[in-house]
Design a protein around this motif. Structure first.
Motif, mmCIF file in Angstrom:
data_model
loop_
_atom_site.group_PDB
_atom_site.id
_atom_site.type_symbol
_atom_site.label_atom_id
_atom_site.label_comp_id
_atom_site.label_asym_id
_atom_site.label_seq_id
_atom_site.Cartn_x
_atom_site.Cartn_y
_atom_site.Cartn_z
ATOM 1 N N VAL A 18 9.920 4.514 -5.906
ATOM 2 C CA VAL A 18 10.420 4.635 -4.534
ATOM 3 C C VAL A 18 9.284 4.357 -3.544
ATOM 4 C CG1 VAL A 18 11.325 6.251 -2.810
ATOM 5 C CG2 VAL A 18 12.357 6.151 -5.083
ATOM 6 N N PHE A 19 8.090 4.845 -3.852
ATOM 7 C CA PHE A 19 6.928 4.585 -2.999
ATOM 8 C C PHE A 19 6.694 3.077 -2.873
ATOM 9 C CE2 PHE A 19 2.230 4.119 -2.552
ATOM 10 C CZ PHE A 19 2.114 4.643 -1.279
ATOM 11 N N ILE A 20 6.842 2.357 -3.962
ATOM 12 C CA ILE A 20 6.677 0.894 -3.946
ATOM 13 C C ILE A 20 7.734 0.260 -3.039
ATOM 14 C CG2 ILE A 20 6.906 -1.195 -5.363
ATOM 15 C CD1 ILE A 20 5.482 0.472 -7.616
ATOM 16 N N GLU A 21 8.961 0.773 -3.070
ATOM 17 C CA GLU A 21 10.013 0.242 -2.185
ATOM 18 C C GLU A 21 9.695 0.523 -0.716
ATOM 19 O OE1 GLU A 21 14.159 0.042 -3.032
ATOM 20 O OE2 GLU A 21 13.824 0.923 -5.020
ATOM 21 N N ILE A 22 9.156 1.705 -0.443
ATOM 22 C CA ILE A 22 8.771 2.035 0.938
ATOM 23 C C ILE A 22 7.648 1.102 1.389
ATOM 24 C CG2 ILE A 22 7.716 3.799 2.426
ATOM 25 C CD1 ILE A 22 9.239 5.912 0.722
ATOM 26 N N LYS A 23 6.699 0.839 0.497
ATOM 27 C CA LYS A 23 5.589 -0.063 0.834
ATOM 28 C C LYS A 23 6.083 -1.462 1.202
ATOM 29 C CE LYS A 23 1.913 -0.165 -1.751
ATOM 30 N NZ LYS A 23 0.966 -0.098 -2.890
ATOM 31 N N LYS A 24 7.195 -1.887 0.617
ATOM 32 C CA LYS A 24 7.729 -3.227 0.894
ATOM 33 C C LYS A 24 8.224 -3.380 2.332
ATOM 34 C CE LYS A 24 9.042 -4.276 -3.852
ATOM 35 N NZ LYS A 24 10.158 -4.425 -4.805
ATOM 36 N N VAL A 25 8.561 -2.254 2.988
ATOM 37 C CA VAL A 25 9.026 -2.311 4.378
ATOM 38 C C VAL A 25 7.923 -1.841 5.336
ATOM 39 C CG1 VAL A 25 11.440 -2.048 3.698
ATOM 40 C CG2 VAL A 25 10.127 -0.015 4.344
ATOM 41 N N THR A 26 6.686 -1.879 4.826
ATOM 42 C CA THR A 26 5.529 -1.357 5.546
ATOM 43 C C THR A 26 4.442 -2.420 5.650
ATOM 44 O OG1 THR A 26 6.011 0.843 4.651
ATOM 45 C CG2 THR A 26 3.809 0.497 5.491
ATOM 46 N N GLU A 27 3.729 -2.402 6.790
ATOM 47 C CA GLU A 27 2.618 -3.329 6.980
ATOM 48 C C GLU A 27 1.409 -2.558 7.496
ATOM 49 O OE1 GLU A 27 1.481 -7.297 9.635
ATOM 50 O OE2 GLU A 27 3.510 -6.479 9.742
ATOM 51 N N PHE A 28 0.254 -2.754 6.846
ATOM 52 C CA PHE A 28 -0.993 -2.116 7.271
ATOM 53 C C PHE A 28 -1.575 -2.885 8.453
ATOM 54 C CE2 PHE A 28 -5.647 -1.795 7.164
ATOM 55 C CZ PHE A 28 -5.795 -0.426 7.279
ATOM 56 N N LYS A 29 -2.057 -2.140 9.475
ATOM 57 C CA LYS A 29 -2.661 -2.781 10.649
ATOM 58 C C LYS A 29 -3.862 -1.984 11.135
ATOM 59 C CE LYS A 29 1.319 -5.136 12.590
ATOM 60 N NZ LYS A 29 2.086 -5.391 13.796
ATOM 61 N N ARG A 30 -4.826 -2.714 11.663
ATOM 62 C CA ARG A 30 -5.961 -2.120 12.373
ATOM 63 C C ARG A 30 -5.714 -2.388 13.854
ATOM 64 N NH1 ARG A 30 -10.386 -1.384 8.694
ATOM 65 N NH2 ARG A 30 -9.889 -2.382 6.712
ATOM 66 N N ILE A 31 -5.747 -1.332 14.654
ATOM 67 C CA ILE A 31 -5.417 -1.444 16.078
ATOM 68 C C ILE A 31 -6.629 -0.997 16.898
ATOM 69 C CG2 ILE A 31 -3.782 -0.755 17.873
ATOM 70 C CD1 ILE A 31 -2.334 -2.061 15.551
ATOM 71 N N LYS A 32 -6.980 -1.776 17.892
ATOM 72 C CA LYS A 32 -8.113 -1.448 18.768
ATOM 73 C C LYS A 32 -7.739 -0.338 19.757
ATOM 74 C CE LYS A 32 -11.209 -4.520 17.557
ATOM 75 N NZ LYS A 32 -12.353 -4.043 16.820
#
Length: 194
Positions: A18-32
């Motif tokens: 389920v964690f892998i499925e959640i990761k599929k709708v997630t994007e990592f970002k670095r924000i200033k």
């Protein structure tokens, strides 16, 4: 074990699949620092999981005065929830106070996962309960505490608040001016010296 997996499991037990499925709708970002991740009047589609840095949620009056509704520290969920649920423009601005690392989650795809997996529905429900508890606590503070007591409560919630959040933003959170906050700090220091 993955820290994010551990964090989600601290809210509600989920499997690695389920964690892998959640990761599929997630994007990592670095924000200033100083970036508005949700702008006033924008119809948001994302929920953020803040993993490093500091953010705030605020509204600005027509006269330009800002009121901070909340501060966010790692690890917490950040979203204009009413705007997401109703698919309407946000009344609030969500802004980074420092450089931040976030996971941006597609809210509507997450809702689809709640229909597919009862554990995701439970995670969503428990997360909403946590948001409501914080909201209710904040409301009680605003109604029942004076500015000094609200400031002392904020220092309990965020022990290093004076180092990580500017005096201007703390004052806007407390509903006072920076000058009033300086006076409160001075009185507290005088009491602690005596």
């Amino acid at each position: 074990m993955n820290r994010n997996f551990e964090f989600l499991n601290s809210i509600s037990k989920i499997s690695e699949d389920v964690f892998i499925e959640i990761k599929k709708v997630t994007e990592f970002k670095r924000i200033k620092a100083g970036t508005q991740i949700v702008k006033f009047g924008e119809v948001p589609t994302k929920v953020c999981m803040l993993v490093s840095g500091t953010m705030r949620c605020y509204l600005r009056t027509e006269s330009g005065k800002e009121f901070n509704k909340s501060f966010y520290l790692p690890t917490s969920f950040v979203a204009s929830l009413t705007a997401l649920i109703k698919r309407k423009p946000s009344r609030f601005v969500f802004e980074t106070l420092s450089d931040c690392k976030i996971y941006e989650i597609d809210y509507y795809k997450l809702l689809e996962l709640t229909e597919k997996h009862s554990v995701v529905k439970d995670l969503y429900s428990r997360s909403l309960e946590g948001v409501y508890e914080k909201y209710e606590k904040r409301l009680v503070e605003l109604i029942s505490l004076d500015a000094k007591a609200r400031y002392l409560e904020l220092r309990i919630q965020i022990p290093n608040v004076d180092e990580i959040i500017s005096q201007y933003h703390i004052a806007a959170y407390l509903g006072i001016t920076p000058v009033q906050l300086s006076r409160i700090r001075k009185k507290i220091t005088e009491i602690n010296i005596c």
